[in-house]
Motif scaffolding. Sequence first.
Motif, PDB file in Angstrom:
ATOM      1  N   ASP A  41       0.829  -1.204   0.000  1.00 27.80           N
ATOM      2  CA  ASP A  41       0.000   0.000   0.000  1.00 27.80           C
ATOM      3  C   ASP A  41       0.866   1.258   0.000  1.00 27.80           C
ATOM      4  O   ASP A  41       0.523   2.263  -0.638  1.00 27.80           O
ATOM      5  N   VAL A  42       1.976   1.223   0.725  1.00 26.11           N
ATOM      6  CA  VAL A  42       2.891   2.372   0.726  1.00 26.11           C
ATOM      7  C   VAL A  42       3.432   2.600  -0.679  1.00 26.11           C
ATOM      8  O   VAL A  42       3.431   3.725  -1.196  1.00 26.11           O
ATOM      9  N   GLU A  43       3.893   1.528  -1.298  1.00 20.42           N
ATOM     10  CA  GLU A  43       4.435   1.608  -2.659  1.00 20.42           C
ATOM     11  C   GLU A  43       3.404   2.188  -3.625  1.00 20.42           C
ATOM     12  O   GLU A  43       3.706   3.093  -4.419  1.00 20.42           O
ATOM     13  N   ARG A  44       2.184   1.697  -3.536  1.00 21.69           N
ATOM     14  CA  ARG A  44       1.112   2.173  -4.419  1.00 21.69           C
ATOM     15  C   ARG A  44       0.801   3.644  -4.151  1.00 21.69           C
ATOM     16  O   ARG A  44       0.594   4.435  -5.084  1.00 21.69           O
ATOM     17  N   GLY A  45       0.794   4.028  -2.869  1.00 29.41           N
ATOM     18  CA  GLY A  45       0.519   5.414  -2.521  1.00 29.41           C
ATOM     19  C   GLY A  45       1.575   6.368  -3.054  1.00 29.41           C
ATOM     20  O   GLY A  45       1.257   7.476  -3.511  1.00 29.41           O
ATOM     21  N   VAL A  46       2.833   5.948  -2.990  1.00 27.86           N
ATOM     22  CA  VAL A  46       3.928   6.775  -3.510  1.00 27.86           C
ATOM     23  C   VAL A  46       3.712   7.053  -5.001  1.00 27.86           C
ATOM     24  O   VAL A  46       3.776   8.203  -5.466  1.00 27.86           O
ATOM     25  N   MET A  47       3.446   6.008  -5.757  1.00 31.28           N
ATOM     26  CA  MET A  47       3.276   6.158  -7.205  1.00 31.28           C
ATOM     27  C   MET A  47       2.034   6.977  -7.551  1.00 31.28           C
ATOM     28  O   MET A  47       2.059   7.790  -8.479  1.00 31.28           O
ATOM     29  N   ASP A  48       0.963   6.799  -6.792  1.00 31.91           N
ATOM     30  CA  ASP A  48      -0.268   7.555  -7.057  1.00 31.91           C
ATOM     31  C   ASP A  48      -0.068   9.039  -6.791  1.00 31.91           C
ATOM     32  O   ASP A  48      -0.602   9.892  -7.517  1.00 31.91           O
ATOM     33  N   ALA A  49       0.688   9.375  -5.752  1.00 31.23           N
ATOM     34  CA  ALA A  49       0.944  10.782  -5.441  1.00 31.23           C
ATOM     35  C   ALA A  49       1.775  11.438  -6.537  1.00 31.23           C
ATOM     36  O   ALA A  49       1.529  12.599  -6.919  1.00 31.23           O
ATOM     37  N   ILE A  50       2.751  10.712  -7.038  1.00 34.19           N
ATOM     38  CA  ILE A  50       3.598  11.245  -8.112  1.00 34.19           C
ATOM     39  C   ILE A  50       2.781  11.431  -9.394  1.00 34.19           C
ATOM     40  O   ILE A  50       2.895  12.458 -10.079  1.00 34.19           O
ATOM     41  N   LYS A  51       1.925  10.469  -9.686  1.00 33.10           N
ATOM     42  CA  LYS A  51       1.063  10.563 -10.872  1.00 33.10           C
ATOM     43  C   LYS A  51       0.093  11.734 -10.746  1.00 33.10           C
ATOM     44  O   LYS A  51      -0.141  12.474 -11.705  1.00 33.10           O
ATOM     45  N   ALA A  52      -0.466  11.914  -9.530  1.00 30.43           N
ATOM     46  CA  ALA A  52      -1.422  12.997  -9.296  1.00 30.43           C
ATOM     47  C   ALA A  52      -0.784  14.365  -9.485  1.00 30.43           C
ATOM     48  O   ALA A  52      -1.469  15.356  -9.790  1.00 30.43           O
ATOM     49  N   ALA A  53       0.530  14.434  -9.325  1.00 30.81           N
ATOM     50  CA  ALA A  53       1.247  15.694  -9.505  1.00 30.81           C
ATOM     51  C   ALA A  53       1.583  15.968 -10.966  1.00 30.81           C
ATOM     52  O   ALA A  53       2.229  16.973 -11.279  1.00 30.81           O
ATOM     53  N   GLY A  54       1.153  15.094 -11.860  1.00 30.42           N
ATOM     54  CA  GLY A  54       1.400  15.299 -13.276  1.00 30.42           C
ATOM     55  C   GLY A  54       2.771  14.847 -13.739  1.00 30.42           C
ATOM     56  O   GLY A  54       3.239  15.252 -14.806  1.00 30.42           O
ATOM     57  N   ILE A  55       3.410  14.009 -12.946  1.00 35.92           N
ATOM     58  CA  ILE A  55       4.746  13.527 -13.279  1.00 35.92           C
ATOM     59  C   ILE A  55       4.645  12.116 -13.860  1.00 35.92           C
ATOM     60  O   ILE A  55       4.090  11.215 -13.234  1.00 35.92           O
TER      61      ILE A  55
END
Length: 326
Positions: A41-55
């Motif tokens: 879940d931590v791993e998934r959250g990290v990637m989702d936050a980066i994606k949400a930032a448009g990166i």
Amino acid sequence: MKKSVLLIGAVACGILLSGCKKQTGIKIGIAKIVQHAALDDVERGVMDAIKAAGIVADYDLQNANGDVNTANQIAVQFKDENVAVAVGIATPVAIALANTLKDIPVVFGTVTDPLKAGLVTTLEHGERNVTGMSDELPSVEHIKLFAKIAGLKTLGYIYTSNEDNSLSGLELVKKGCEEAGLQLVTQSISISSEVKQAAEAIVDRVDGIYLTTDNTVFSALPSLVTVFNKAKKPIFSGDVTGAKDGGCFMASGFNYYKAGRATGEMVVQILNGAKPSELPVLFMTKPEDSDLLFDLDAAANCGITIPAEYLEKATFIIKDGKLQEK
């Protein structure tokens, strides 16, 4: 909580202020010490936050399978790949990355005691190229609550003797037992295959067992649950994620997906120009960042009645084998 520590909201504000320009072609390395639900879940959250930032990032996702030597090899691999940021989920991996990557930003996630681990020398800011998030639990309060609801006199605790986060957790457990007037029975392990044997060694000597965020223990949680459920002894888990599969009498702790999002937001800040040394160590402190779970099936098996006042506060309840979100 220390005044110097930023809350998640502050991190989010920092991201907004820095301006998130769309970025592409970025290589990010993410490594975790073992695979289990919470760290996933931590791993998934990290990637989702980066994606949400448009990166738009290219990820190298690695699992050390509980082995420190493998963690060191992953760190070398990230160095050879010249990743833009390396994320270390759990203490041994974070230490390996910090020791190897001197010119690459390192963001640690779910490290219980970053000071004792030597990742930083203060919680007020990062250390050179390293910063991140702590998953320290309010173990003293957990143990007092567990003792009150379950009527405990003795408490069991299994910990990984070669992990700094587990040793830090042990000190908090000792304090909790002292304040709650409980006798503490401990059993150390070094690898996940020893969890069942450790559980069998202490189950007849305790009234219940408390689990902190020990990744080696949680990677073999089903075996521990089997032992304690058979003995009709309650389990208090500091990881709600793993407890959702059933068998733990109660669980309380922060939401690991949200912790991953918060860790990812720190990565975004760094990609947008912030220096790790400028970012304070982050703690999950908001009430909405934590969950509380009661397993009524496990409670019935242990002959424990949970007062209504606590059930009303629950985020999740397991009844008749089904998980209900309130």
